[in-house]
Design a protein around this motif. Structure first.
Motif, PDB file in Angstrom:
ATOM      1  N   GLY A  91       0.666  -1.052   0.068  1.00 51.48           N
ATOM      2  CA  GLY A  91       0.008   0.057   0.247  1.00 51.48           C
ATOM      3  C   GLY A  91       0.709   1.294   0.098  1.00 51.48           C
ATOM      4  N   GLU A  92       2.174   1.383   0.571  1.00 45.01           N
ATOM      5  CA  GLU A  92       2.838   2.267   0.208  1.00 45.01           C
ATOM      6  C   GLU A  92       3.218   2.924  -1.058  1.00 45.01           C
ATOM      7  N   HIS A  93       3.172   2.066  -1.954  1.00 42.85           N
ATOM      8  CA  HIS A  93       3.373   1.918  -3.551  1.00 42.85           C
ATOM      9  C   HIS A  93       2.162   1.873  -4.091  1.00 42.85           C
ATOM     10  N   VAL A  94       1.316   1.205  -3.881  1.00 45.73           N
ATOM     11  CA  VAL A  94       0.053   0.987  -4.702  1.00 45.73           C
ATOM     12  C   VAL A  94      -1.246   1.760  -4.139  1.00 45.73           C
ATOM     13  N   PRO A  95      -1.822   2.997  -4.301  1.00 47.99           N
ATOM     14  CA  PRO A  95      -2.836   3.520  -3.717  1.00 47.99           C
ATOM     15  C   PRO A  95      -4.153   2.746  -3.294  1.00 47.99           C
ATOM     16  N   GLU A  96      -4.440   1.820  -4.258  1.00 46.55           N
ATOM     17  CA  GLU A  96      -5.768   1.107  -4.109  1.00 46.55           C
ATOM     18  C   GLU A  96      -5.421  -0.014  -3.165  1.00 46.55           C
ATOM     19  N   LEU A  97      -4.347  -0.417  -2.567  1.00 43.27           N
ATOM     20  CA  LEU A  97      -4.193  -1.177  -1.524  1.00 43.27           C
ATOM     21  C   LEU A  97      -3.840  -0.677  -0.235  1.00 43.27           C
ATOM     22  N   ARG A  98      -3.888   0.581  -0.168  1.00 44.92           N
ATOM     23  CA  ARG A  98      -3.710   1.147   1.354  1.00 44.92           C
ATOM     24  C   ARG A  98      -4.501   0.483   2.432  1.00 44.92           C
TER      25      ARG A  98
END
Length: 451
Positions: free
Chosen positions: A99-106
């Protein structure tokens, strides 16, 4: 089937070995009614390549050493190699939360990059390709990979997930600023001297094979179309030849270009990930790699099936041996299994084609496992008859009988042939001891209804 020769391998010249490989590939392709196939074997610093048959039965185009075949899930090893390269360069860490790199998986807490690549993140397998066809990566991940879709807490199990590699592709995009396709081309394919080819690329600069559906009983062979959605490309959109896969295999065992993987980075990819118990798929799992134990040797690789194709890669780091096979038929996997049995007397190489078989006792009834299990949109319904014998239905398809054992493993029984195929296992909740999960063909489903 008798082996073609019992002469000691050491007494054979390379031309003799190649001739024997060609004869076996030709014969087995005819036996299995596979339209075309390629085999590449690197052993003792010599690479042997043979191919047979037609790349497309509708045109009669012949297989060549350069023909690219839809790889299916072998694509995941290329995607994982890109992520490992980024980690080696310091652009990310395998311990980073995705989630630090992929907003949708925060909203997917505690999911790390390592877990993503090793299928231990608890993500569902993902929707059907038809349902995914119109989705962007952001919409796909938002809709199908939120915390509520998890099949287990990250790091506590194994579930093979195409969705996880959609997320890996999205990770590559956000870190590099390139599309997945451009990144895998620039960072892996071109350094390996692999001419890029992707599903849906009408301008591919090399010959490509078409997938085929083979009905052995009727002797019917029909070309089929690829259905993978564009968003699923990082999980299965590459095309390559067996010789290209040998180049990848060499990189994965630390013998390829350092620009792709240093020996240390390759070793990291091959290291078994704790908690990754893939069941029938392999003996263990690394980063984008299935791991197979053959005596004291640990082989790495991946298997892949696109629409009407079957492709396989195995590589062993100590000896430097690499074996790659591609075929353009849905039944090519059976050819692969038989072919691996024939390689030892020809090349001296014993290649593990699948996970080691389990040693199990007599079958038992497990009526307590009956119930409904879910992995994302996929429903697995397990029913028990009056004697406690189980049957499995997936999304309402024809039920397949299950043969169960005391260790909670099970075989699937083909309803049409009665043949048993290793299927999976039921899993107990570590706290309650009750059956709370089902793993079938490497995919884990969470129990939602108790029968």
């Amino acid at each position: 089937m008798p082996h073609p020769s019992s002469a000691p391998v050491a007494s054979r010249q390379p031309t003799h070995i190649r001739s024997l490989l060609q004869e076996r590939l030709d014969t087995l392709a005819r036996t299995h009614q596979v339209p075309g196939a390629q085999l590449a074997v690197q052993v003792d610093s010599v690479t042997y390549t043979v191919q047979t048959g037609e790349a497309d039965v509708s045109t009669g185009e012949q297989f060549t050493v350069d023909t690219a075949v839809p790889l299916g899930s072998v694509t995941k090893s290329y995607t994982a190699a890109v992520v490992q390269l980024l980690a080696d360069d310091g652009d990310l860490a395998l311990t980073d939360l995705v989630g630090e790199h992929v907003p949708e998986l925060r909203r997917a807490p505690h999911l790390t990059v390592r877990q993503l690549l090793s299928h231990t993140g608890g993500l569902p397998t993902g929707p059907d390709s038809d349902d995914a066809a119109a989705l962007t990566p952001a919409r796909y991940l938002s809709a199908h990979c939120s915390g509520r879709d998890s099949v287990f807490p990250p790091g506590s199990g194994f579930s093979y997930s195409n969705a996880g590699y959609v997320a890996a592709g999205r990770l590559i995009e956000t870190v590099t600023g390139m599309s997945w396709q451009d990144a895998v081309r620039a960072l892996v394919l071109e350094p390996l001297d692999t001419v890029p080819a992707f599903l849906g690329d009408a301008l591919a600069k090399r010959p490509v094979a078409r997938g085929h559906s083979v009905h052995a009983g009727l002797g019917r062979v029909r070309p089929v179309e690829q259905t993978l959605g564009p968003v699923e490309a990082p999980a299965g959109a590459l095309l390559a030849s067996a010789l290209d896969l040998v180049a990848l295999g060499r990189a994965l065992i630390g013998r390829g270009p350092r620009a792709v993987l240093t020996p240390e980075a390759a070793e990291e990819m091959r290291r078994p990930v704790p908690g990754a118990a893939p069941g029938v798929l392999a003996d263990a799992w690394g980063l984008g790699l299935a791991l197979f134990q053959q005596g004291t040797q640990q082989w790495c690789g991946h298997d892949g099936n696109a629409q009407g194709t079957s492709c396989h890669l195995r590589a062993e780091p100590d000896s430097g041996t690499v074996v790659a096979f591609t075929s353009n038929a849905n039944n090519g996997t059976a050819l692969w299994h038989e072919l691996t049995e024939e390689l030892a007397p020809i090349t001296g190489v014993q290649v593990p084609s699948a996970a080691r078989p389990l040693e199990r006792g007599r079958a038992v009834a497990l009526p307590q496992c009956a119930g409904t299990y879910h992995n994302g949109t996929v429903e697995y319904r397990v029913t028990a008859d009056a004697d406690g014998a189980l049957a499995l239905t997936v999304n309402g398809d024809t039920p397949a009988p299950l043969v169960c054992y005391a260790d909670l493993t099970c075989d699937l029984v083909d309803p049409s042939t009665g043949r048993r195929v290793p299927g999976g296992r039921f899993v107990r909740d570590p706290d309650s001891g009750g059956i709370d999960r089902l793993q079938i063909s490497g995919r884990t489903a969470r129990r939602t209804v108790t029968a």
